[in-house]
Design a protein around this motif. Structure first.
Motif, mmCIF file in Angstrom:
data_model
loop_
_atom_site.group_PDB
_atom_site.id
_atom_site.type_symbol
_atom_site.label_atom_id
_atom_site.label_comp_id
_atom_site.label_asym_id
_atom_site.label_seq_id
_atom_site.Cartn_x
_atom_site.Cartn_y
_atom_site.Cartn_z
ATOM 1 N N ARG A 132 42.453 -43.692 -78.703
ATOM 2 C CA ARG A 132 41.174 -43.348 -78.080
ATOM 3 C C ARG A 132 40.813 -41.890 -78.343
ATOM 4 O O ARG A 132 39.683 -41.575 -78.763
ATOM 5 C CB ARG A 132 41.228 -43.603 -76.572
ATOM 6 N N LYS A 136 37.649 -40.756 -80.617
ATOM 7 C CA LYS A 136 36.593 -40.000 -79.944
ATOM 8 C C LYS A 136 36.386 -38.645 -80.620
ATOM 9 O O LYS A 136 35.256 -38.164 -80.747
ATOM 10 C CB LYS A 136 36.943 -39.806 -78.469
ATOM 11 N N GLY A 139 34.077 -38.791 -83.387
ATOM 12 C CA GLY A 139 32.695 -39.158 -83.075
ATOM 13 C C GLY A 139 32.546 -40.514 -82.429
ATOM 14 O O GLY A 139 31.427 -40.980 -82.195
ATOM 15 N N GLY A 140 33.662 -41.181 -82.135
ATOM 16 C CA GLY A 140 33.601 -42.491 -81.508
ATOM 17 C C GLY A 140 33.412 -43.603 -82.521
ATOM 18 O O GLY A 140 33.142 -43.367 -83.701
ATOM 19 N N ASP A 142 31.529 -47.129 -83.806
ATOM 20 C CA ASP A 142 30.333 -47.975 -83.742
ATOM 21 C C ASP A 142 30.675 -49.435 -84.035
ATOM 22 O O ASP A 142 29.977 -50.338 -83.578
ATOM 23 C CB ASP A 142 29.284 -47.491 -84.744
ATOM 24 N N CYS A 160 34.680 -46.753 -77.946
ATOM 25 C CA CYS A 160 33.407 -47.215 -78.504
ATOM 26 C C CYS A 160 32.226 -46.375 -78.020
ATOM 27 O O CYS A 160 32.160 -45.964 -76.860
ATOM 28 C CB CYS A 160 33.165 -48.675 -78.120
ATOM 29 N N ASN A 161 31.293 -46.180 -78.920
ATOM 30 C CA ASN A 161 30.023 -45.547 -78.574
ATOM 31 C C ASN A 161 29.093 -46.587 -77.945
ATOM 32 O O ASN A 161 29.319 -47.795 -78.084
ATOM 33 C CB ASN A 161 29.356 -44.976 -79.831
ATOM 34 N N PRO A 162 28.035 -46.158 -77.261
ATOM 35 C CA PRO A 162 27.046 -47.119 -76.768
ATOM 36 C C PRO A 162 26.500 -47.977 -77.915
ATOM 37 O O PRO A 162 26.307 -47.488 -79.030
ATOM 38 C CB PRO A 162 25.956 -46.216 -76.168
ATOM 39 N N GLU A 163 26.295 -49.257 -77.631
ATOM 40 C CA GLU A 163 25.773 -50.243 -78.577
ATOM 41 C C GLU A 163 26.748 -50.554 -79.716
ATOM 42 O O GLU A 163 26.354 -51.080 -80.753
ATOM 43 C CB GLU A 163 24.417 -49.809 -79.151
ATOM 44 N N ALA A 164 28.012 -50.241 -79.522
ATOM 45 C CA ALA A 164 29.010 -50.573 -80.545
ATOM 46 C C ALA A 164 29.254 -52.080 -80.566
ATOM 47 O O ALA A 164 28.967 -52.798 -79.602
ATOM 48 C CB ALA A 164 30.316 -49.836 -80.269
ATOM 49 N N LYS A 187 27.724 -49.822 -71.357
ATOM 50 C CA LYS A 187 27.621 -49.216 -72.690
ATOM 51 C C LYS A 187 26.870 -50.108 -73.684
ATOM 52 O O LYS A 187 26.781 -49.778 -74.865
ATOM 53 C CB LYS A 187 29.021 -48.901 -73.224
#
Length: 258
Positions: A132, A136, A139-140, A142, A160-164, A187
């Protein structure tokens, strides 16, 4: 008068067992080597390790060609065959066998090194690193492709980023992860499962069509599957150990005669 003929490197000819032409009975070779052990500077413990190594070769006869007898036991498998010999001790005795010239040791290809050659930009050893934190910091994520499950899925999920999007295709770790639906909501994550074999039941054309396309791409030279080991059928147990110990970096192929 005693015969003092010697091998060019200084050892008596009787000790240079691996220089003989033709195949060898591995246990007779070990017995002769035990007699000549002093000439190689070996004690009984390294010879015990050599005996364990020989037990991984399925045939009684060893090929005479240099490098013709190759076995792939992990340190763990070798330690188990030696009644739990500590791996630190095992490595010391393997070093003695290597220094004597009796065996040559080639460590399994490093998975990270292979991944880099294949084009990976960033490498993370899941056995040592905090997945993790590492992801992160980059940049996380996708998109996550997961075939392991367990703690590694949980770490990737949290990175995970949002909308991954997360594609899960298996649980090699043996642990099926439990996903918290509220995290998906907050998320806006999408988790997709893919069981390829399932298409054979409810959409067989998708399965056969995709296989045909894969074989066509391979024939055209567009796909190059990586095979890290090729073993005969008699050594299938060794192939399974390569997978279990994560010593392979690609496909392990078992050749079936005929």
């Amino acid at each position: 008068m005693q015969d003092t003929s010697r091998h060019p490197v200084g050892r008596p000819l009787s000790a240079c067992l691996t220089s003989q032409v033709g195949s060898h009975d591995k246990w007779a070779l070990l017995r002769d080597l035990t007699i000549a052990a002093e000439d190689f500077g070996l004690g009984h413990r390294p010879l015990s390790v050599l005996k364990a190594l020989l037990s991984f070769w399925p045939e009684r006869e060893l090929p005479g060609a240099p490098g013709g007898a190759i076995v792939f036991p992990s340190n763990r498998a070798l330690s188990e065959r030696l009644s739990g010999m500590p791996e630190s001790t095992l490595r010391r005795h393997l070093a003695a066998l290597t220094a004597s010239g009796i065996v040559r040791r080639h460590d399994s290809a490093n998975g990270k090194r292979f991944a880099r050659r294949a084009g990976a930009d960033h490498l993370i050893d899941a056995r040592e690193a905090d997945i993790r934190a590492e992801v992160k910091a980059l940049g996380g994520a996708d998109v996550v492709y997961d075939a392991v499950g367990g703690d590694q899925f949980d770490a990737a999920f949290r990175a995970c980023n949002p909308e991954a999007r997360i594609l899960t295709i298996g649980f090699a770790s043996g642990t099926v992860p439990q996903i918290k639906a509220n995290h998906l909501l907050v998320k806006n994550l999408t988790v997709m499962g893919l069981y390829w074999g399932g298409y054979l039941k409810f959409h067989p054309e998708a399965l056969t069509g995709s296989l045909a396309q894969l074989f066509a791409w391979h024939a055209e030279g567009k796909l190059h599957p990586h095979v890290s080991h090729v073993l005969p059928l008699s050594r299938v147990a060794e192939g399974l150990e390569l997978l279990r110990s994560r010593a392979s970096t690609g496909k392990v192929v078992i050749e079936i005669p005929g």
